[in-house]
Write a protein that holds these residues in place. Sequence first.
Motif, short mmCIF file in Angstrom:
data_model
loop_
_atom_site.label_atom_id
_atom_site.label_comp_id
_atom_site.label_asym_id
_atom_site.label_seq_id
_atom_site.Cartn_x
_atom_site.Cartn_y
_atom_site.Cartn_z
N GLU A 173 6.25 -20.78 19.71
CA GLU A 173 5.96 -20.41 21.10
C GLU A 173 5.20 -21.53 21.82
O GLU A 173 4.16 -21.30 22.43
CB GLU A 173 5.19 -19.09 21.15
N SER A 233 5.65 -15.79 11.75
CA SER A 233 6.92 -15.08 11.81
C SER A 233 7.65 -15.41 13.10
O SER A 233 7.02 -15.77 14.11
CB SER A 233 6.68 -13.57 11.70
N ASP A 235 8.85 -13.62 15.40
CA ASP A 235 8.40 -12.86 16.56
C ASP A 235 6.95 -13.15 16.92
O ASP A 235 6.43 -12.61 17.92
CB ASP A 235 8.60 -11.36 16.34
N ASN A 237 4.24 -12.26 15.40
CA ASN A 237 3.31 -11.16 15.15
C ASN A 237 2.66 -11.21 13.76
O ASN A 237 1.82 -10.36 13.47
CB ASN A 237 4.02 -9.82 15.32
#
Length: 649
Positions: A173, A233, A235, A237
């Motif tokens: 991200e 991970s 995602d 999280n």
Amino acid sequence: MRNIKSTFPISRCLLPVLLLVLQASCTSLLQKAQTQFNSGEYQLAIASYSKLLENDSANNEANFYIAESYRLSNRIEKAAAYYDKVNAENASFESQLHKGRSLKGKGEYEAAKEAFEAAKKLTMDDEKIALATKEIQNIDTIAEITPIWPNHELENYELLNSTGIDYAPIVSENQLFFTSSRGAGGMYAGTGQGYTRLFKTRAEGINVDVQGVQTLNEFRNESGLNQGAIAISPDGNMIVYARGNSASRKDLPDVSLFSSTFNGSGFTEPAYMGVNGEPEYWNSTPSFSPDGETLYFASNRPGGYGGTDLYKATKMASGNFGKGVNLGPEINTPGNEMFPRLLANGEFYFASDGHPGFGKLDLFVFKEVEDTNKVINLGPNFNSIADDFGIFFTKYPEEGFITSNREGGKGDDDIYYFKDMTPAPKVVNVLLNVVTKTIAENGEEQILPQVRVMLYDDNNQTIDGNLTSQSGRLRFPLEPEKKYSMIASKSGYFTKSVPYSTIGKTPAEEDLIQDVTNITLDTTIVLDQLILERAIVLENIYYDLDKADIRPDAAVELDKLVKILKDNPGIRIELSSHTDVRATDAYNDDLSQRRAESAVAYIVSQGIDADRLEAKGYGERQLIIENAQTEEEHQVNRRTEFKVIEITD
């Protein structure tokens, strides 16, 4: 691996004539060094044993344990000189094997092979002999290693690295996460370096905000221990990382995996993971599969194939990961495998010192090659005689990061970025100028404007098309070394398909000088007028004397008519045959009819519907040259023609 027991008797540090108090001091120092070694405080043990060598450079025990301390703290390349000083009578298979690996880690391949050969002579164990033999074979294979991406280049990320340890970068991200010893409080006695912590900063691909580096704020870095490689991970999280080497004897004895999960408001305190198994095993270098359902990691637990092996654990319904499963002997070796990385395309990357490589850890990929799964060394532009590990792609396969402690770095382990530096291919622009013409009444070519010309590739897929200008011109951009076809059509004219190829019409790439080269080609398409009942002579249609069989040379000419019929599916034709006057009228009528029917039969055999054809023999009733005298004049009269008798579309 830490609790290696001494195989050497405690040697005398000083000559008997020296004072007993000094001898007692020597014994005390040796005991201290042994305690440090057994506790995994390898850097302190090196310092203590080195003091013993100041007074007795031939001390077998001190030399051996300094070598072992360097090996166990991942500095095996520094161990060779100390293994070398161990007396021959005290040498063992293990000491010679490790000496060979140390020499290999320095790039001294021939000396390493000699040490492995010496190791084989010090054991009767077939497995040990096979292990040393494999090491020799791996060295012999080095010359065969080639880069899988020849134009990829590595660069030390100097502005990001510190003078200490920096390793295992990953991006999640638009954040770069990595491990570093920068600004650490306290020294880790195993390596003499500062304890490592987790850091992050903003990043776009390999472009990192080096000014914005900060400690991880999802949870607190603990003091007095090493926070190791991190995985996040897909995602975002869950965070899994390695934690261990604590200075506290109340803590876990070795390196273990811990996880932290996002609970909606923040990340939880890291918790010990069940995949670790027994707490005395080393577990580290985690990574997630692209779908987040599998966790990969390295471990030295029993039942493996060597030092550290790669394992995987599958996520259960509870969200926890199940029991670790060994990845097997295709990937794992008697050496060490770590830093796994599975890509979405199925390629599995990892670091190993057990597969054929240049020195210590090398980077490898396990992937399918010609229907067989193979382990492939990434090559000398990625790997060195030092440790090379922890590959992460920010854009596969063009760019990403690795870690290396190769010579010339800024600190110990350094972060490197890589980029594909393949030169941009030189561009050849091919422009085809098309001119459309027709044949005038006087037999000369003249410009035919407003002709629709369609361009197709060699799969008959439409690429381009347009009307020619009032000057009968049109331009198509083409590609080098390709086959094309064009179909030109205009009301009142026969449609014509024309093959066109650029093969061999442009310079070879190695002959190109400029980055962009423009090549202009020209072609002319001539359309014949489509006029009902207008006879068109088929040239070179010959028959054997008194025969109507289609000869091969006549078939070539009839194929041209077949093409016209295929290009113009909406026409019906009459195919007529004519003779000269050198026979009776009846004979010539019969012969010409048989020849016309034979030509029609051939055309039908080439895929043309028989309903579109009508055979007509005219004998000698339509002479072009009356009273022909010469053979050439008779030949003009002996001809085959066709004319359009109906236009259905």
